[in-house]
Design a protein around this motif. Structure first.
Motif, PDB file in Angstrom:
ATOM      1  N   PHE A 171      10.688  -3.227   1.060  1.00  0.00           N
ATOM      2  CA  PHE A 171       9.372  -3.007   1.674  1.00  0.00           C
ATOM      3  C   PHE A 171       8.226  -3.184   0.685  1.00  0.00           C
ATOM      4  N   CYS A 172       8.523  -3.256  -0.606  1.00  0.00           N
ATOM      5  CA  CYS A 172       7.498  -3.116  -1.641  1.00  0.00           C
ATOM      6  C   CYS A 172       6.715  -4.420  -1.867  1.00  0.00           C
ATOM      7  N   PRO A 173       5.398  -4.413  -1.639  1.00  0.00           N
ATOM      8  CA  PRO A 173       4.613  -5.630  -1.856  1.00  0.00           C
ATOM      9  C   PRO A 173       4.512  -6.024  -3.328  1.00  0.00           C
ATOM     10  N   PHE A 174       4.598  -5.048  -4.246  1.00  0.00           N
ATOM     11  CA  PHE A 174       4.554  -5.383  -5.677  1.00  0.00           C
ATOM     12  C   PHE A 174       5.830  -6.162  -6.036  1.00  0.00           C
ATOM     13  N   ALA A 175       6.980  -5.631  -5.587  1.00  0.00           N
ATOM     14  CA  ALA A 175       8.239  -6.343  -5.833  1.00  0.00           C
ATOM     15  C   ALA A 175       8.229  -7.697  -5.125  1.00  0.00           C
TER      16      ALA A 175
ATOM     17  N   ARG B  69       4.765  10.110  -0.112  1.00  0.00           N
ATOM     18  CA  ARG B  69       4.536  10.619  -1.463  1.00  0.00           C
ATOM     19  C   ARG B  69       5.121   9.595  -2.440  1.00  0.00           C
ATOM     20  N   SER B  70       4.229   8.778  -3.004  1.00  0.00           N
ATOM     21  CA  SER B  70       4.630   7.832  -4.047  1.00  0.00           C
ATOM     22  C   SER B  70       3.495   7.888  -5.052  1.00  0.00           C
ATOM     23  N   LYS B  71       3.672   7.250  -6.199  1.00  0.00           N
ATOM     24  CA  LYS B  71       2.594   7.319  -7.207  1.00  0.00           C
ATOM     25  C   LYS B  71       1.301   6.733  -6.640  1.00  0.00           C
ATOM     26  N   VAL B  72       1.425   5.570  -5.989  1.00  0.00           N
ATOM     27  CA  VAL B  72       0.232   4.923  -5.431  1.00  0.00           C
ATOM     28  C   VAL B  72      -0.391   5.805  -4.348  1.00  0.00           C
TER      29      VAL B  72
ATOM     30  N   THR C 235       8.688  -5.070 -16.603  1.00  0.00           N
ATOM     31  CA  THR C 235       8.086  -4.316 -15.498  1.00  0.00           C
ATOM     32  C   THR C 235       6.691  -4.865 -15.203  1.00  0.00           C
ATOM     33  N   GLU C 236       6.056  -4.303 -14.193  1.00  0.00           N
ATOM     34  CA  GLU C 236       4.708  -4.683 -13.746  1.00  0.00           C
ATOM     35  C   GLU C 236       4.766  -6.048 -13.042  1.00  0.00           C
ATOM     36  N   SER C 237       4.438  -6.015 -11.759  1.00  0.00           N
ATOM     37  CA  SER C 237       4.650  -7.195 -10.920  1.00  0.00           C
ATOM     38  C   SER C 237       3.975  -8.471 -11.439  1.00  0.00           C
ATOM     39  N   LEU C 238       2.731  -8.369 -11.913  1.00  0.00           N
ATOM     40  CA  LEU C 238       2.050  -9.599 -12.358  1.00  0.00           C
ATOM     41  C   LEU C 238       2.653 -10.124 -13.653  1.00  0.00           C
TER      42      LEU C 238
ATOM     43  N   GLY D 195      10.799   4.554 -13.162  1.00  0.00           N
ATOM     44  CA  GLY D 195      11.332   4.434 -11.806  1.00  0.00           C
ATOM     45  C   GLY D 195      10.506   3.581 -10.871  1.00  0.00           C
ATOM     46  N   MET D 196       9.986   2.478 -11.387  1.00  0.00           N
ATOM     47  CA  MET D 196       9.143   1.611 -10.557  1.00  0.00           C
ATOM     48  C   MET D 196       9.836   0.269 -10.289  1.00  0.00           C
ATOM     49  N   VAL D 197       9.592  -0.275  -9.117  1.00  0.00           N
ATOM     50  CA  VAL D 197       9.988  -1.657  -8.839  1.00  0.00           C
ATOM     51  C   VAL D 197       8.713  -2.480  -8.663  1.00  0.00           C
ATOM     52  N   PRO D 198       8.753  -3.768  -9.061  1.00  0.00           N
ATOM     53  CA  PRO D 198       9.896  -4.509  -9.569  1.00  0.00           C
ATOM     54  C   PRO D 198      10.215  -4.158 -11.021  1.00  0.00           C
TER      55      PRO D 198
ATOM     56  N   GLU E  79      -4.958   2.906 -10.230  1.00  0.00           N
ATOM     57  CA  GLU E  79      -5.236   3.948 -11.230  1.00  0.00           C
ATOM     58  C   GLU E  79      -4.184   5.065 -11.195  1.00  0.00           C
ATOM     59  N   TYR E  80      -3.030   4.806 -10.577  1.00  0.00           N
ATOM     60  CA  TYR E  80      -2.015   5.866 -10.532  1.00  0.00           C
ATOM     61  C   TYR E  80      -1.592   6.232 -11.949  1.00  0.00           C
ATOM     62  N   ASP E  81      -1.198   7.507 -12.098  1.00  0.00           N
ATOM     63  CA  ASP E  81      -0.819   8.020 -13.413  1.00  0.00           C
ATOM     64  C   ASP E  81       0.674   8.357 -13.366  1.00  0.00           C
TER      65      ASP E  81
ATOM     66  N   TYR F 211      13.586   8.194  -2.831  1.00  0.00           N
ATOM     67  CA  TYR F 211      14.877   8.341  -3.496  1.00  0.00           C
ATOM     68  C   TYR F 211      14.956   7.181  -4.483  1.00  0.00           C
ATOM     69  N   LYS F 212      15.388   7.425  -5.713  1.00  0.00           N
ATOM     70  CA  LYS F 212      15.470   6.340  -6.692  1.00  0.00           C
ATOM     71  C   LYS F 212      16.889   6.182  -7.216  1.00  0.00           C
ATOM     72  N   SER F 213      17.324   4.940  -7.336  1.00  0.00           N
ATOM     73  CA  SER F 213      18.683   4.716  -7.835  1.00  0.00           C
ATOM     74  C   SER F 213      18.768   5.128  -9.304  1.00  0.00           C
TER      75      SER F 213
HETATM   76  N1  LIG Z   1       1.750  -1.465 -11.086  1.00  0.00           N
HETATM   77  C1  LIG Z   1       3.060  -1.629 -10.516  1.00  0.00           C
HETATM   78  C2  LIG Z   1       3.149  -0.891  -9.178  1.00  0.00           C
HETATM   79  C3  LIG Z   1       4.528  -0.995  -8.544  1.00  0.00           C
HETATM   80  C4  LIG Z   1       4.740   0.079  -7.443  1.00  0.00           C
HETATM   81  O1  LIG Z   1       3.879   0.903  -7.150  1.00  0.00           O
HETATM   82  N2  LIG Z   1       5.945   0.040  -6.850  1.00  0.00           N
HETATM   83  C5  LIG Z   1       6.311   1.128  -5.950  1.00  0.00           C
HETATM   84  C6  LIG Z   1       7.055   0.666  -4.734  1.00  0.00           C
HETATM   85  S1  LIG Z   1       6.039  -0.270  -3.650  1.00  0.00           S
HETATM   86  C7  LIG Z   1       7.235   2.083  -6.699  1.00  0.00           C
HETATM   87  O2  LIG Z   1       8.057   1.656  -7.476  1.00  0.00           O
HETATM   88  N3  LIG Z   1       7.081   3.372  -6.439  1.00  0.00           N
HETATM   89  C8  LIG Z   1       7.849   4.413  -7.041  1.00  0.00           C
HETATM   90  C9  LIG Z   1       7.017   5.680  -7.177  1.00  0.00           C
HETATM   91  O3  LIG Z   1       5.915   5.722  -6.634  1.00  0.00           O
HETATM   92  O4  LIG Z   1       7.503   6.623  -7.808  1.00  0.00           O
HETATM   93  C10 LIG Z   1       3.368  -3.117 -10.381  1.00  0.00           C
HETATM   94  O5  LIG Z   1       2.423  -3.910 -10.213  1.00  0.00           O
HETATM   95  O6  LIG Z   1       4.539  -3.505 -10.484  1.00  0.00           O
END
Ligand SMILES: N[C@@H](CCC(=O)N[C@@H](CS)C(=O)NCC(=O)O)C(=O)O
Length: 289
Positions: free
Chosen positions: A18-22, A264-267, A102-105, A78-81, A279-281, A66-68
């Motif tokens: 579902f993740c647009p960054f991934a 509830r996700s960082k974003v 890490t980091e999509s871009l 714990g971030m994708v991609p 600006e998520y921390d 839930y994270k693998s």
């Molecule tokens: N800045 C990161 C953001 C990636 C991101 O927010 N991915 C979400 C899924 S859509 C994630 O891994 N969330 C896990 C969390 O919020 O703990 C990027 O560009 O790769």
């Protein structure tokens, strides 16, 4: 194996459907289809947990990721991609965070760098154009992609509208960049590149607004957006792009957790607390607790 018999690069890819960054990384991987291989590991899911705060009232308990454990071993944030070299992924011991991208871009550019020819590169061969694309991709990320979460997560209609209008302005600016390119409907050159892949995952998802916020949230078919719509059609005409699309009904259900404020996700946590999505921390907005 490539035409000359040499092994093509291989990656272990932690993703979430579902993740647009991934999705950005998937687009880059499929752009170079046949010139690299990858194993996709679905590494995030959703689970309901009792609310740990009372700031947003919803009809049900809140949703947490839930994270693998394997993702957490290689990327403790714990971030994708997250992309991992096969040597690191298969090693029985040693530093599990070595050769992890890490980091999509950054992932999009990394994928382009490890491919040894064969397809049109994602990044231009001109350093000036590469620099411009990086700046514009960052702009798209902050001015368009981040605002997507404001329209959904913020529950105040005036704030939702303001964010939507900022997205339209951003898309108009993107359309004017595409207008300047005489070779194709894309941002630059003849094939999609970094800026196209930075925007596309959100561009494809924007129609969720109509579902959750009403018909006034459709992306208008104005003259100022004509090149944007032509760009989207041109992106969707590519098989390498179409094969990366998630199931629409499943995505609508997934994003409903953002639209009613229960995700509830960082974003989502950053946007709920009044910051921009980018600006998520990693500590403040973490959802372990
Ligand atoms: N800045 C990161 C953001 C990636 C991101 O927010 N991915 C979400 C899924 S859509 C994630 O891994 N969330 C896990 C969390 O919020 O703990 C990027 O560009 O790769």
């Amino acid at each position: 194996m490539s035409a000359r018999g040499a092994a093509v690069p291989h990656l272990h890819y932690f993703s979430a459907w579902f993740c647009p960054f991934a999705h950005r990384a998937t687009l880059a991987l499929e752009h170079h289809h046949g010139h690299l291989t990858y194993d996709w590991e679905e590494a995030l899911g959703w689970e309901k947990r009792r609310a740990t705060d009372a700031s947003v009232e919803t009809a049900h308990e809140n949703w947490y990721h839930y994270k693998s454990p394997t993702l957490l071993k290689h990327n403790p944030l714990g971030m994708v991609p997250t992309l991992v070299s096969p040597e690191t992924y298969n090693a029985k011991r040693g530093d599990a965070t070595k050769n992890v991208v890490t980091e999509s871009l950054v992932c999009v550019q990394f994928i382009d760098e490890i491919v040894r020819g064969g397809t049109t590169p994602i990044m231009s061969s001109c350093p000036y154009e590469r620099a411009r694309a990086r700046v514009d991709a960052d702009w798209v990320n902050k001015q368009i992609c981040s605002k997507y979460y404001h329209v959904l997560v913020r529950q105040n209609p005036a704030e939702q509208r303001e964010a939507f209008e900022a997205i339209i302005e951003g898309l108009e600016r993107f359309a004017s960049w595409c207008d300047e390119n005489k070779k194709s409907p894309f941002y630059s050159g003849e094939a999609p590149g970094l800026v196209d892949y930075a925007l596309f995952p959100w561009a494809w998802r924007l129609p969720v607004f109509e579902h959750y916020r009403g018909a006034d949230y459709a992306i208008p078919k104005t003259a100022a957006l004509a090149s944007y719509h032509a760009w989207l059609d041109a992106m969707l005409a590519r098989e390498q792009v179409r094969k990366t699309l998630p199931d629409w009904a499943a995505y609508l259900e997934h994003i409903g957790r953002y639209a009613d404020g229960s995700a509830r996700s960082k974003v989502a946590n950053a946007v709920r607390s009044g910051r921009a999505a980018h600006e998520y921390d990693d500590e403040l907005d973490d959802t372990k607790k």
